[in-house]
Write an enzyme that holds these catalytic residues in place. Sequence first.
Site, mmCIF file in Angstrom:
data_model
loop_
_atom_site.group_PDB
_atom_site.id
_atom_site.type_symbol
_atom_site.label_atom_id
_atom_site.label_comp_id
_atom_site.label_asym_id
_atom_site.label_seq_id
_atom_site.Cartn_x
_atom_site.Cartn_y
_atom_site.Cartn_z
ATOM 1 N NE ARG A 1 -4.008 -1.199 1.307
ATOM 2 C CZ ARG A 1 -5.555 -1.989 2.536
ATOM 3 N NH1 ARG A 1 -5.420 -1.969 3.573
ATOM 4 N NH2 ARG A 1 -6.857 -2.272 2.040
ATOM 5 N N GLY B 1 -10.724 -8.924 -1.083
ATOM 6 C CA GLY B 1 -10.751 -9.757 -0.562
ATOM 7 C C GLY B 1 -9.903 -10.554 -0.124
ATOM 8 C CE LYS C 1 -20.982 -18.892 6.137
ATOM 9 N NZ LYS C 1 -20.682 -18.227 7.115
ATOM 10 N N GLY D 1 -12.974 -3.562 1.070
ATOM 11 C CA GLY D 1 -14.164 -3.001 0.726
ATOM 12 C C GLY D 1 -14.757 -2.288 -0.273
HETATM 13 P P1 AMP Z 1 -13.897 -14.048 -0.115
HETATM 14 O O1 AMP Z 1 -13.492 -13.823 1.797
HETATM 15 O O2 AMP Z 1 -15.867 -14.734 0.484
HETATM 16 O O3 AMP Z 1 -13.847 -14.003 -1.409
HETATM 17 O O4 AMP Z 1 -13.899 -16.530 0.268
HETATM 18 C C1 AMP Z 1 -12.593 -16.363 0.729
HETATM 19 C C2 AMP Z 1 -12.563 -17.993 0.834
HETATM 20 O O5 AMP Z 1 -13.314 -18.930 0.187
HETATM 21 C C3 AMP Z 1 -11.513 -18.759 0.654
HETATM 22 O O6 AMP Z 1 -10.743 -18.438 2.260
HETATM 23 C C4 AMP Z 1 -11.407 -19.873 0.114
HETATM 24 O O7 AMP Z 1 -10.312 -20.779 0.480
HETATM 25 C C5 AMP Z 1 -12.626 -20.096 0.740
HETATM 26 N N1 AMP Z 1 -13.492 -20.944 -0.729
HETATM 27 C C6 AMP Z 1 -13.382 -20.929 -2.171
HETATM 28 N N2 AMP Z 1 -13.973 -22.066 -2.058
HETATM 29 C C7 AMP Z 1 -14.358 -22.937 -0.764
HETATM 30 C C8 AMP Z 1 -15.613 -24.451 -1.267
HETATM 31 N N3 AMP Z 1 -15.941 -24.366 -2.293
HETATM 32 N N4 AMP Z 1 -15.637 -24.729 0.143
HETATM 33 C C9 AMP Z 1 -15.156 -24.199 1.146
HETATM 34 N N5 AMP Z 1 -14.889 -22.825 0.678
HETATM 35 C C10 AMP Z 1 -14.148 -22.838 0.199
#
Ligand code: AMP
Length: 399
Positions: free
Chosen positions: A38, A356, A199, A379
């Site tokens: 950064r 993220g 999620k 964010g």
């Molecule tokens: P996000 O912060 O919402 O972008 O989520 C990222 C996280 O999603 C990472 O730590 C991944 O390990 C997790 N992730 C991605 N695919 C899967 C999956 N099929 N099952 C469980 N975790 C997952």
Amino acid sequence: MPAFKTLDDLTDIAGKRVLVRVDLNVPVTDGKVSDTTRIERVAPTILELSEKGAKVILLAHFGRPKGEAVADQSLSLIAPAVEEVLDQRVAFAADCIGAPAADAIAKMNDGDILLLENTRFHKGEEKNDATFTADLAKNGDIYVNDAFSAAHRAHASTEGLAHILPAYAGRTMQAELEALEKGLGKPTHPVVAIVGGAKVSTKIDLLSNLVTRVDALVIGGGMANTFLAAQGIDVGKSLCEHDLADTARAILETAKTAGCAIVLPVDGVVAREFKAHAANETVDVTAIPADAMMLDVGPKSIELINGWIEKAATLVWNGPLGAFEIAPFDTATVSAAQHAAAQTRAGKLVSVAGGGDTVSALNHAGIADDFSYVSTAGGAFLEWMEGKELPGVAVLTKG
Ligand code: AMP
């Protein structure tokens, strides 16, 4: 996006006090800055202003001190790393307003750089309080915002100041806004978005906005399971938000109306344990064993996704396609990232990614530098993908 003023519009600034909002919210381990990315991003703006003879006064927040002076969230801890990256002396003032700031500024020569203490040591910062903003404004003649990553907040140093002082976008803010404009503002079609991650619940607004703006949306990661389950597919023990089935179906419906193709995995790599090198097998999504979880999309899905990347003129990417931190469930993320990077290098694709874990996923694939633009903003990047107006950007473009 309306035009905004940049450093190109700033002439004759020798001797002027320029308040520059930067992002110095860097990770610190054992009292030392562990990642200077950064700082490196804001260095060009600081050095350009300094070379033009301005008195460069840096404003930034660090951590979440909630309006109190907290010793371990003092920007004095970051100052040595700023000096090192800039290879210039950086003075420090123990407060961002009042006598400590005024005294330090009075001692500045043209071209000098001064870092003011954490703006969030004052409650007025996050409240965008008029008196606090006016106190900040006393320290400058001109305001430059180079902190896109804080632009989703209407705080005194990210938004308020632009109403009082002549306001300009710094070089990093400019690059970010130009890249985002190419990504979703006025993109070349076909536009393909890849959204992965854990999620659906954290990305409902993002998915809902994208389906109305892109030609195809690739859904991967854990969130794909929620969409598959919503269509009646048994996803076994996979991460899945069954309570969001209606939301997932509504997003699919909106996509259909908007003419956005939805690309869901057709096969997956499943395991019984969430750990590196867990025993795994590849199955069609319609044949996920009841005691297994899908941790990555499978080879047929990778081929499908890479095919969409080839069709795309513009790619916007947030979130990994699988649990990329644990091998071999990083395979799809790495393959698609490398494919997008190759298309970008060949001049066939504008690729914009951020938010993220996306930056670490692309770094893991070893190709982050080959994308057209990778945003380090978290964010703010996600809110941009959600189609929301970012107050710190709006105030630069409207005034
Ligand atoms: P996000 O912060 O919402 O972008 O989520 C990222 C996280 O999603 C990472 O730590 C991944 O390990 C997790 N992730 C991605 N695919 C899967 C999956 N099929 N099952 C469980 N975790 C997952």
